[in-house]
Structures are given as structure tokens and as C-alpha cells.
Design a protein around this motif. Structure first.
Motif, PDB file in Angstrom:
ATOM      1  N   VAL A  73      41.597  32.187  47.009  1.00 38.50           N
ATOM      2  CA  VAL A  73      41.932  32.243  48.427  1.00 38.50           C
ATOM      3  C   VAL A  73      42.845  31.075  48.775  1.00 38.50           C
ATOM      4  O   VAL A  73      43.036  30.146  47.980  1.00 38.50           O
ATOM      5  CB  VAL A  73      40.662  32.212  49.304  1.00 38.50           C
ATOM      6  N   LEU A 137      44.128  43.044  46.016  1.00 40.88           N
ATOM      7  CA  LEU A 137      43.416  42.074  46.846  1.00 40.88           C
ATOM      8  C   LEU A 137      43.913  42.140  48.287  1.00 40.88           C
ATOM      9  O   LEU A 137      43.311  42.803  49.115  1.00 40.88           O
ATOM     10  CB  LEU A 137      43.596  40.667  46.256  1.00 40.88           C
ATOM     11  N   VAL A 138      45.037  41.490  48.565  1.00 40.24           N
ATOM     12  CA  VAL A 138      45.544  41.496  49.947  1.00 40.24           C
ATOM     13  C   VAL A 138      45.874  42.912  50.411  1.00 40.24           C
ATOM     14  O   VAL A 138      45.638  43.270  51.572  1.00 40.24           O
ATOM     15  CB  VAL A 138      46.768  40.560  50.080  1.00 40.24           C
ATOM     16  N   VAL A 141      42.633  44.607  51.367  1.00 39.65           N
ATOM     17  CA  VAL A 141      42.116  44.136  52.653  1.00 39.65           C
ATOM     18  C   VAL A 141      42.999  44.631  53.802  1.00 39.65           C
ATOM     19  O   VAL A 141      42.507  44.912  54.897  1.00 39.65           O
ATOM     20  CB  VAL A 141      42.019  42.594  52.653  1.00 39.65           C
ATOM     21  N   GLU A 219      43.644  35.103  57.870  1.00 39.31           N
ATOM     22  CA  GLU A 219      43.066  35.642  56.641  1.00 39.31           C
ATOM     23  C   GLU A 219      41.650  35.104  56.422  1.00 39.31           C
ATOM     24  O   GLU A 219      40.794  35.803  55.867  1.00 39.31           O
ATOM     25  CB  GLU A 219      43.955  35.289  55.446  1.00 39.31           C
ATOM     26  N   TYR A 226      37.676  39.876  51.533  1.00 38.41           N
ATOM     27  CA  TYR A 226      38.332  39.320  50.353  1.00 38.41           C
ATOM     28  C   TYR A 226      37.338  39.077  49.223  1.00 38.41           C
ATOM     29  O   TYR A 226      37.649  39.308  48.041  1.00 38.41           O
ATOM     30  CB  TYR A 226      39.054  38.019  50.704  1.00 38.41           C
ATOM     31  N   TYR A 230      37.807  40.614  45.564  1.00 34.13           N
ATOM     32  CA  TYR A 230      37.843  39.789  44.358  1.00 34.13           C
ATOM     33  C   TYR A 230      36.764  40.220  43.374  1.00 34.13           C
ATOM     34  O   TYR A 230      37.014  40.344  42.169  1.00 34.13           O
ATOM     35  CB  TYR A 230      37.656  38.308  44.714  1.00 34.13           C
TER      36      TYR A 230
END
Length: 296
Positions: A73, A137-138, A141, A219, A226, A230
């Protein structure tokens, strides 16, 4: 190519992700790995010296490469690992790529393309500061980002979509391994409280204010999403040959010590060797040396 070996000693096995039963919540971001600051420093300095020797051998051998993937992160310490762990390595033998928001050109290719073109050449160590894993990941999300890739964001609701992406990543990494690029993946595991503390430290210190971004705070509000992303990625893509390591990152000195140790463990498993001249090459060298001596 020499056979692929796996590190079997040191910090790596303790921090390695073994998919069956893996839960990110079981890993303590504040773990000191049983080391005092002094012990960690001594170990890190020894590993950095060893790293320089192994990198020289890898460069001279010129046949294989090591790719170190750094994920975590915001404020987890990825930049610090690059700065403090790779600082003693010959710059000619290292490449560092920081993956930020994809460019228009990158978005016009498949999601692995920009990682492919950034791979280290043979004989070098490459570090990815963030990586192709941002695509699970991003993007997971924030599935609306898929639209820029010409992918319907509605597909993000189907678990099969992410399963396919995990499969594509693992298959690509397996190809890299078979072709001579070893892959070591380091996840810097930071706690939510420590991320908050580091954000505030950035905001309150003039010399670090440039590193503070309101977007990072936005974020931060997606913390749980997140963590789930992960965990899913680590579980699905940590393999025997392309492993993930969860490195406790609440203490920077622990994270940097563990990162150095794991990188060294992988290079030692690769066991790069200086080239041995052939009989003809040796004869040519001896003739050249004799010519130089004759000049005196």
C-alpha cells in the motif's frame, strides 16, 4: 540454463506465502522477526556486501536475470527498499521501474505489456516498484478503471474474470522463469495505523510534503477492500518457482533487512558464475599479456 533452485534457509522460508490456508491477517506487520536493531543492521550490511558480489557474478555471466517485484500500500516503504537495498549494486547491472497510472499507449495493449517491455536484460537485476499486479489490485478495488482498457467494468463482478487474470500472470511468470529470469515477489505488509502515521508525518514535515497526496488518503479509506484484493492475489499467484513473501513493514529497518536477505537468498540459489575462458581465449589473452609486458 542451470537448474532452478529454491532458497531453503534464512528469512525467506519464514515469510513465504504458501497458498493453502494463507490469510493475510495472520501475518503481523509489526513483527521484528526476532531481531534487535543492531542485529538487523549487522545482518543487512553483510547481505548488502554479498549482494554486490553476487550481482557482479550475475552481470559477468550475462545469461540470466533476477526480477524483484515490490508491492504494498502507499507509504509501505517500496522506495526505501530500492534506495537502501540496491544502493551498493553497480548501477550498470540494475534497472528500476516505477509503475504509475498507465499511459494511453499502455492502455492500448494487453495488461501485461508494459511489464514485459520493462523486464531486466540478461545479467541484470530488475526491480518493479508496483507492477503488473496493479491489474488485480487497484483495478479490482476500482473496477471502473477497466473501461479505459476497453473491458466492460461489469465483468469485475464475475470471479472467473479475476481467476483468468491470476492464471495469465502466473503463466507469464512461469515463462520468465523458464527463459532465465527468476522472479521474487515482495509484499511490504503495513498496518492501517502505521500508514496513517506516515501520511501525517509527510503532511507535517515541509521536506516531505511533496510526497503527501490527498489521493493517498482517499485510497486509505478503501483499506479493507485492498486487503482482500492483496490476499486473493498472493494466494493465487505464489508458486514454488515464483513465490510471494509477506514482509512486515511497520518497522522500516525490519523491512529493509528482510528484503535484502530474500534477494540475496534468490541470487545464491541462482549461483551465478564468472565465465571460464576457453583454451583458445586463454591463449589469446596470454599472447596479449605477453605483448603488454614486452613494451616495458
Amino acid at each position: 540454463m542451470p537448474p532452478i533452485a529454491s532458497p531453503d534457509a534464512g528469512l525467506g522460508p519464514r515469510l513465504r506465502v504458501r497458498p493453502h490456508g494463507f490469510r493475510l491477517a495472520d501475518r503481523d506487520p509489526a513483527d521484528d522477526l526476532g531481531l534487535s536493531r543492531a542485529e538487523a543492521k549487522a545482518r543487512r550490511l553483510a547481505d548488502l556486501e554479498r549482494l554486490g558480489d553476487l550481482q557482479e557474478r550475475l552481470y559477468a555471466e550475462g545469461a540470466r536475470a533476477l526480477l524483484v517485484v515490490l508491492q504494498g500500500v502507499d507509504a509501505a516503504g517500496k522506495d526505501g527498499v530500492v534506495k537502501h537495498v540496491l544502493r551498493g549494486v553497480d548501477p550498470q547491472g540494475v534497472s528500476v521501474t516505477a509503475f504509475k497510472e498507465p499511459t494511453r499507449t499502455e492502455l492500448e495493449h494487453d495488461f501485461l505489456w508494459r511489464a514485459q517491455v520493462a523486464l531486466p536484460v540478461r545479467g541484470c537485476i530488475g526491480a518493479f516498484n508496483r507492477s503488473h499486479y496493479e491489474e488485480v489490485l487497484v483495478v479490482r478495488v476500482h473496477p471502473e478503471l477497466l473501461a479505459a482498457e476497453h473491458v466492460d467494468p461489469a465483468r469485475a463482478r464475475d470471479p472467473a474474470f479475476w481467476k483468468q487474470r491470476f492464471h495469465d500472470i502466473s503463466t507469464w511468470e512461469r515463462h520468465l522463469t523458464c527463459d532465465g529470469t527468476r522472479v521474487a515477489k515482495l509484499f511490504l505488509h503495513l498496518s492501517k495505523a502505521e500508514q496513517r502515521r506516515r501520511f501525517l508525518a509527510r503532511a507535517e514535515e515541509p521536506a516531505k510534503l511533496w510526497k503527501f497526496s490527498p489521493g493517498d488518503v482517499r485510497e486509505h479509506c478503501h483499506w479493507d477492500a485492498y486487503q482482500e484484493a492483496y490476499e486473493a492475489a498472493l494466494r493465487a499467484t505464489s508458486t514454488a518457482q515464483e513465490p510471494w513473501y509477506v514482509i512486515p513493514a511497520d518497522h522500516k529497518w525490519v523491512a529493509r533487512t528482510a528484503a535484502a536477505a530474500i534477494i540475496v537468498e534468490h541470487l545464491e540459489a541462482m549461483d551465478p558464475r564468472f565465465p571460464v575462458p576457453s583454451r583458445e581465449q586463454r591463449a589469446e589473452m596470454e599472447a596479449a599479456i605477453a605483448k603488454l609486458r614486452a613494451e616495458g
